[in-house]
Scaffold this motif. Structure first.
Motif, PDB file in Angstrom:
ATOM      1  N   HIS A   5       0.862  -1.192   0.000  1.00  0.00           N
ATOM      2  CA  HIS A   5       0.000   0.000   0.000  1.00  0.00           C
ATOM      3  C   HIS A   5       0.893   1.234   0.000  1.00  0.00           C
ATOM      4  N   HIS A   6       0.416   2.254  -0.689  1.00  0.00           N
ATOM      5  CA  HIS A   6       1.243   3.445  -0.845  1.00  0.00           C
ATOM      6  C   HIS A   6       0.369   4.681  -0.908  1.00  0.00           C
ATOM      7  N   GLU A   7       0.743   5.661  -0.135  1.00  0.00           N
ATOM      8  CA  GLU A   7       0.077   6.963  -0.192  1.00  0.00           C
ATOM      9  C   GLU A   7       1.111   7.991  -0.615  1.00  0.00           C
ATOM     10  N   PRO A   8       0.713   8.990  -1.368  1.00  0.00           N
ATOM     11  CA  PRO A   8       1.668   9.999  -1.820  1.00  0.00           C
ATOM     12  C   PRO A   8       2.464  10.593  -0.651  1.00  0.00           C
ATOM     13  N   GLY A   9       3.754  10.693  -0.843  1.00  0.00           N
ATOM     14  CA  GLY A   9       4.624  11.262   0.172  1.00  0.00           C
ATOM     15  C   GLY A   9       5.045  10.288   1.258  1.00  0.00           C
ATOM     16  N   ALA A  10       4.637   9.049   1.154  1.00  0.00           N
ATOM     17  CA  ALA A  10       4.980   8.042   2.159  1.00  0.00           C
ATOM     18  C   ALA A  10       5.707   6.873   1.503  1.00  0.00           C
ATOM     19  N   ALA A  11       6.303   6.056   2.333  1.00  0.00           N
ATOM     20  CA  ALA A  11       6.972   4.849   1.835  1.00  0.00           C
ATOM     21  C   ALA A  11       5.919   3.817   1.437  1.00  0.00           C
ATOM     22  N   TYR A  12       6.343   2.837   0.671  1.00  0.00           N
ATOM     23  CA  TYR A  12       5.486   1.712   0.325  1.00  0.00           C
ATOM     24  C   TYR A  12       5.424   0.794   1.547  1.00  0.00           C
ATOM     25  N   GLY A  13       4.216   0.568   2.061  1.00  0.00           N
ATOM     26  CA  GLY A  13       4.043  -0.359   3.175  1.00  0.00           C
ATOM     27  C   GLY A  13       3.906  -1.772   2.633  1.00  0.00           C
ATOM     28  N   ILE A  14       4.580  -2.722   3.271  1.00  0.00           N
ATOM     29  CA  ILE A  14       4.638  -4.093   2.772  1.00  0.00           C
ATOM     30  C   ILE A  14       4.114  -5.049   3.838  1.00  0.00           C
ATOM     31  N   THR A  15       3.161  -5.882   3.451  1.00  0.00           N
ATOM     32  CA  THR A  15       2.604  -6.901   4.336  1.00  0.00           C
ATOM     33  C   THR A  15       2.687  -8.248   3.629  1.00  0.00           C
ATOM     34  N   ILE A  16       3.090  -9.268   4.377  1.00  0.00           N
ATOM     35  CA  ILE A  16       3.161 -10.631   3.832  1.00  0.00           C
ATOM     36  C   ILE A  16       2.168 -11.470   4.629  1.00  0.00           C
ATOM     37  N   PRO A  17       0.944 -11.621   4.143  1.00  0.00           N
ATOM     38  CA  PRO A  17      -0.093 -12.296   4.921  1.00  0.00           C
ATOM     39  C   PRO A  17       0.250 -13.721   5.355  1.00  0.00           C
ATOM     40  N   ASP A  18       1.020 -14.446   4.571  1.00  0.00           N
ATOM     41  CA  ASP A  18       1.385 -15.814   4.938  1.00  0.00           C
ATOM     42  C   ASP A  18       2.400 -15.870   6.075  1.00  0.00           C
ATOM     43  N   LEU A  19       3.031 -14.748   6.381  1.00  0.00           N
ATOM     44  CA  LEU A  19       4.072 -14.699   7.407  1.00  0.00           C
ATOM     45  C   LEU A  19       3.709 -13.648   8.453  1.00  0.00           C
ATOM     46  N   PRO A  20       2.817 -14.000   9.373  1.00  0.00           N
ATOM     47  CA  PRO A  20       2.382 -13.030  10.384  1.00  0.00           C
ATOM     48  C   PRO A  20       3.570 -12.422  11.117  1.00  0.00           C
ATOM     49  N   GLY A  21       3.527 -11.128  11.297  1.00  0.00           N
ATOM     50  CA  GLY A  21       4.599 -10.427  11.979  1.00  0.00           C
ATOM     51  C   GLY A  21       5.708  -9.942  11.070  1.00  0.00           C
ATOM     52  N   VAL A  22       5.671 -10.307   9.807  1.00  0.00           N
ATOM     53  CA  VAL A  22       6.695  -9.855   8.862  1.00  0.00           C
ATOM     54  C   VAL A  22       6.122  -8.694   8.060  1.00  0.00           C
ATOM     55  N   PHE A  23       6.642  -7.512   8.335  1.00  0.00           N
ATOM     56  CA  PHE A  23       6.228  -6.290   7.663  1.00  0.00           C
ATOM     57  C   PHE A  23       7.479  -5.545   7.246  1.00  0.00           C
ATOM     58  N   SER A  24       7.337  -4.657   6.289  1.00  0.00           N
ATOM     59  CA  SER A  24       8.474  -3.843   5.893  1.00  0.00           C
ATOM     60  C   SER A  24       7.967  -2.599   5.183  1.00  0.00           C
ATOM     61  N   ALA A  25       8.898  -1.799   4.735  1.00  0.00           N
ATOM     62  CA  ALA A  25       8.580  -0.595   3.969  1.00  0.00           C
ATOM     63  C   ALA A  25       9.729  -0.344   3.001  1.00  0.00           C
ATOM     64  N   ALA A  26       9.417   0.336   1.911  1.00  0.00           N
ATOM     65  CA  ALA A  26      10.430   0.671   0.914  1.00  0.00           C
ATOM     66  C   ALA A  26      10.153   2.071   0.391  1.00  0.00           C
ATOM     67  N   ASP A  27      11.205   2.850   0.229  1.00  0.00           N
ATOM     68  CA  ASP A  27      11.040   4.197  -0.315  1.00  0.00           C
ATOM     69  C   ASP A  27      10.735   4.166  -1.802  1.00  0.00           C
ATOM     70  N   GLU A  28      11.303   3.196  -2.500  1.00  0.00           N
ATOM     71  CA  GLU A  28      11.107   3.063  -3.941  1.00  0.00           C
ATOM     72  C   GLU A  28      10.465   1.704  -4.238  1.00  0.00           C
ATOM     73  N   ALA A  29       9.591   1.658  -5.221  1.00  0.00           N
ATOM     74  CA  ALA A  29       8.927   0.403  -5.580  1.00  0.00           C
ATOM     75  C   ALA A  29       9.945  -0.667  -5.986  1.00  0.00           C
ATOM     76  N   ALA A  30      11.023  -0.256  -6.622  1.00  0.00           N
ATOM     77  CA  ALA A  30      12.042  -1.215  -7.057  1.00  0.00           C
ATOM     78  C   ALA A  30      12.724  -1.909  -5.884  1.00  0.00           C
ATOM     79  N   ASP A  31      12.645  -1.328  -4.684  1.00  0.00           N
ATOM     80  CA  ASP A  31      13.284  -1.905  -3.506  1.00  0.00           C
ATOM     81  C   ASP A  31      12.403  -2.907  -2.768  1.00  0.00           C
ATOM     82  N   ILE A  32      11.159  -3.057  -3.188  1.00  0.00           N
ATOM     83  CA  ILE A  32      10.226  -3.933  -2.473  1.00  0.00           C
ATOM     84  C   ILE A  32      10.734  -5.366  -2.368  1.00  0.00           C
ATOM     85  N   PRO A  33      11.176  -6.017  -3.451  1.00  0.00           N
ATOM     86  CA  PRO A  33      11.663  -7.406  -3.297  1.00  0.00           C
ATOM     87  C   PRO A  33      12.812  -7.534  -2.302  1.00  0.00           C
ATOM     88  N   ARG A  34      13.749  -6.612  -2.343  1.00  0.00           N
ATOM     89  CA  ARG A  34      14.898  -6.656  -1.423  1.00  0.00           C
ATOM     90  C   ARG A  34      14.444  -6.468   0.019  1.00  0.00           C
TER      91      ARG A  34
END
Length: 143
Positions: free
Chosen positions: A8-37
């Motif tokens: 999920h992404h809102e203008p001016g914010a980082a991309y929020g990352i949720t992995i539903p199969d892995l409860p408790g594993v969350f992350s964020a990325a400033d650039e969409a290209a960084d999401i996999p890493r």
């Protein structure tokens, strides 16, 4: 293994990352290209040293129709689970005899096996923190 990842992404914010199969594993990325890493790093941080790794990935359609995940988008991210394996691997290495003797003496002083001592030395040299990875080293260097 390809895991469904909700972003999920809102203008001016980082991309929020949720992995539903892995409860408790969350992350964020400033650039969409960084999401996999960032997903890989989050999974490694959550499961580092754990004997039981992440569970299997679900098909994307398990979550994509859920009301819980709206306003964002889905990605399938390939998580390299081999980076989490604590399974012992047998190696055949050659070292000078005098060095093996010194390793054995140092290991004995710490009441460690040769393998445990070499693993501890490798973790130290690779920047790991000794004793913080219980799944990878069975004995503390201070025992």
């Amino acid at each position: 293994m390809f895991y469904p990842v909700y972003v999920h992404h809102e203008p001016g914010a980082a991309y929020g990352i949720t992995i539903p199969d892995l409860p408790g594993v969350f992350s964020a990325a400033d650039e969409a290209a960084d999401i996999p890493r960032m997903v890989q790093e989050a999974v490694e941080a959550m499961y580092e040293g754990e004997s039981a790794g992440p569970g299997p990935a679900s098909p994307l359609d398990r979550y994509s129709q859920s009301d819980e995940y709206t306003g964002g988008f889905w990605m399938l991210i390939d998580v390299d689970l081999s980076k989490l394996s604590t399974k012992a691997v047998r190696l055949n290495i050659s070292l000078p005899e005098y060095l093996v003797g010194r390793i054995d003496e140092a290991a004995a002083q710490r009441r460690m096996s040769r393998s445990a001592y070499l693993a501890l030395a490798a973790e130290h040299e690779l920047g790991g923190v000794a004793g913080s990875n219980p799944g990878r080293s069975k004995q503390s260097p201070h025992r």
